[in-house]
Design a protein around this motif. Structure first.
Motif, PDB file in Angstrom:
ATOM      1  N   PRO A  47      41.044  40.381  51.682  1.00  0.00           N
ATOM      2  CA  PRO A  47      42.417  39.884  51.841  1.00  0.00           C
ATOM      3  C   PRO A  47      42.840  39.775  53.307  1.00  0.00           C
ATOM      4  O   PRO A  47      42.487  40.624  54.130  1.00  0.00           O
ATOM      5  N   TYR A  72      45.374  29.403  56.162  1.00  0.00           N
ATOM      6  CA  TYR A  72      45.124  29.876  54.790  1.00  0.00           C
ATOM      7  C   TYR A  72      43.970  29.083  54.190  1.00  0.00           C
ATOM      8  O   TYR A  72      43.003  29.654  53.652  1.00  0.00           O
ATOM      9  N   GLU A  76      40.214  30.526  53.324  1.00  0.00           N
ATOM     10  CA  GLU A  76      39.771  30.484  51.932  1.00  0.00           C
ATOM     11  C   GLU A  76      38.431  29.759  51.809  1.00  0.00           C
ATOM     12  O   GLU A  76      37.545  30.191  51.066  1.00  0.00           O
ATOM     13  N   GLU A  81      40.323  35.952  51.280  1.00  0.00           N
ATOM     14  CA  GLU A  81      41.381  35.883  50.258  1.00  0.00           C
ATOM     15  C   GLU A  81      42.733  35.933  50.963  1.00  0.00           C
ATOM     16  O   GLU A  81      43.354  36.978  51.066  1.00  0.00           O
ATOM     17  N   TRP A  83      46.709  35.532  51.853  1.00  0.00           N
ATOM     18  CA  TRP A  83      48.014  35.634  51.197  1.00  0.00           C
ATOM     19  C   TRP A  83      49.077  35.227  52.214  1.00  0.00           C
ATOM     20  O   TRP A  83      49.015  35.638  53.372  1.00  0.00           O
ATOM     21  N   SER A  91      59.237  31.369  50.246  1.00  0.00           N
ATOM     22  CA  SER A  91      58.356  32.024  49.284  1.00  0.00           C
ATOM     23  C   SER A  91      58.426  31.352  47.917  1.00  0.00           C
ATOM     24  O   SER A  91      57.402  31.179  47.242  1.00  0.00           O
ATOM     25  N   LEU A  95      55.030  29.445  45.792  1.00  0.00           N
ATOM     26  CA  LEU A  95      54.463  30.245  44.706  1.00  0.00           C
ATOM     27  C   LEU A  95      53.513  29.474  43.782  1.00  0.00           C
ATOM     28  O   LEU A  95      52.525  30.036  43.303  1.00  0.00           O
ATOM     29  N   TYR A  98      50.090  28.671  46.217  1.00  0.00           N
ATOM     30  CA  TYR A  98      49.425  29.633  47.089  1.00  0.00           C
ATOM     31  C   TYR A  98      49.650  31.055  46.598  1.00  0.00           C
ATOM     32  O   TYR A  98      50.580  31.319  45.841  1.00  0.00           O
ATOM     33  N   ARG A  99      48.781  31.964  47.048  1.00  0.00           N
ATOM     34  CA  ARG A  99      49.030  33.385  46.817  1.00  0.00           C
ATOM     35  C   ARG A  99      50.142  33.813  47.772  1.00  0.00           C
ATOM     36  O   ARG A  99      50.026  33.605  48.989  1.00  0.00           O
ATOM     37  N   ASN A 118      52.621  47.429  50.296  1.00  0.00           N
ATOM     38  CA  ASN A 118      51.745  46.267  50.178  1.00  0.00           C
ATOM     39  C   ASN A 118      50.461  46.410  50.990  1.00  0.00           C
ATOM     40  O   ASN A 118      49.404  45.912  50.587  1.00  0.00           O
ATOM     41  N   PHE A 122      47.045  45.854  49.047  1.00  0.00           N
ATOM     42  CA  PHE A 122      46.134  44.750  49.358  1.00  0.00           C
ATOM     43  C   PHE A 122      44.969  45.148  50.258  1.00  0.00           C
ATOM     44  O   PHE A 122      43.955  44.456  50.275  1.00  0.00           O
TER      45      PHE A 122
END
Length: 281
Positions: A47, A72, A76, A81, A83, A91, A95, A98-99, A118, A122
């Protein structure tokens, strides 16, 4: 050219226009900062948290999210990974595609708890901030006009200050997360400078372009022209459809910091030339 020379050339290119005096910021940094940041992201498979989103008139500006989405996508493709960490309304817009980690805390104390929770959840391999407002000495957030935007800003600073992994921040003015690293050097600029620092600060004339500088090096190492796979205009169209505005003009246009999308595309072409993917003309 060797990697340090290449990084220095990238650093020169990304502040060549000097739109907001980032040559002053660059002079305060040890050369090779893009190389060091990209090295921290090289071969990452877990992550990565990318914070972005600068509030403008009830919505969000295009500078920051364009670069965050580009990075991002690149990470990827390389097996990480990623976020995206941001507050509403950005945000909510992201949603479906994307993560997303939604930043909801509205105080420094609550934000620290949220960040620690978090970070533990993560276990990121890196935390990156792209054009996120940084807390100033008085504990508030300010935009380039000197307006206090604390009530409209989510808090991302603790994700960097509390992280045990490498932290990277990109800014273009002095009021963004990461600028605490060189606060004294930029004290003469007409800005409420941020206090929050990071492991590696990157500067650029437009923060989105800083993401391209990282991607240039990641692509070079992978022998893949990742920059050629980025379309700033396509990302701007996506964000505009979700209500973004230009941070300078405050209008819903396909621009970043008052510049046409072609400017960002030109930067990409210049970086592709430096990394040997695009022949010089």
């Amino acid at each position: 050219m060797n990697e340090l020379t290449l990084s220095t050339a990238i650093e020169t290119t990304l502040v060549a226009r000097n739109l907001r005096n980032m040559k002053v910021a660059r002079a305060a940094l040890q050369p090779g900062y893009y190389l060091r940041a990209a090295t921290a992201l090289r071969d990452i498979s877990g992550p990565v948290i990318i914070g972005t989103g600068f509030p403008v008139t009830g919505t969000f500006e295009t500078d920051g999210p364009v670069g965050a989405i580009a990075l991002y996508d690149a990470l990827e493709k390389l097996g990480a990974e990623p976020w995206l960490a941001c507050g509403p309304p950005l945000s909510k817009c992201l949603l479906e595609d994307y993560r997303v980690i939604e930043l909801s805390a509205r105080s420094v104390a609550d934000a620290r708890v949220e960040a620690l929770t978090n970070l533990e959840k993560f276990q990121p391999k890196a935390v990156i901030s792209i054009e996120r407002p940084g807390l100033s000495a008085d504990g508030c957030y300010y935009n380039m006009r000197g307006e206090n935007i604390t009530e409209r800003s989510a808090f991302f600073d603790p994700y960097l200050t509390e992280a045990s992994c490498p932290t990277i921040a990109i800014g273009d003015g002095g009021n963004e997360i990461g600028m605490g690293n060189i606060r004294e050097a930029i004290s003469t600029l007409d800005i409420n400078a941020a206090e929050t620092g990071c492991d590696e600060l990157l500067v650029a004339d437009v923060s989105n372009w800083g993401a391209y500088g990282i991607i240039a090096l990641l692509g070079l190492w992978q022998e893949r022209d990742l920059l050629a796979e980025i379309s700033p205009l396509a990302i701007l169209n996506y964000l505009s459809a979700h209500g973004s505005v230009d941070g300078v003009t405050r209008e819903n246009t396909l621009t970043e910091d008052g510049l046409e999308a072609t400017e960002g595309q030109q930067i990409i072409e210049e970086l592709r030339q430096l990394t040997g993917f695009c022949p010089t003309t």
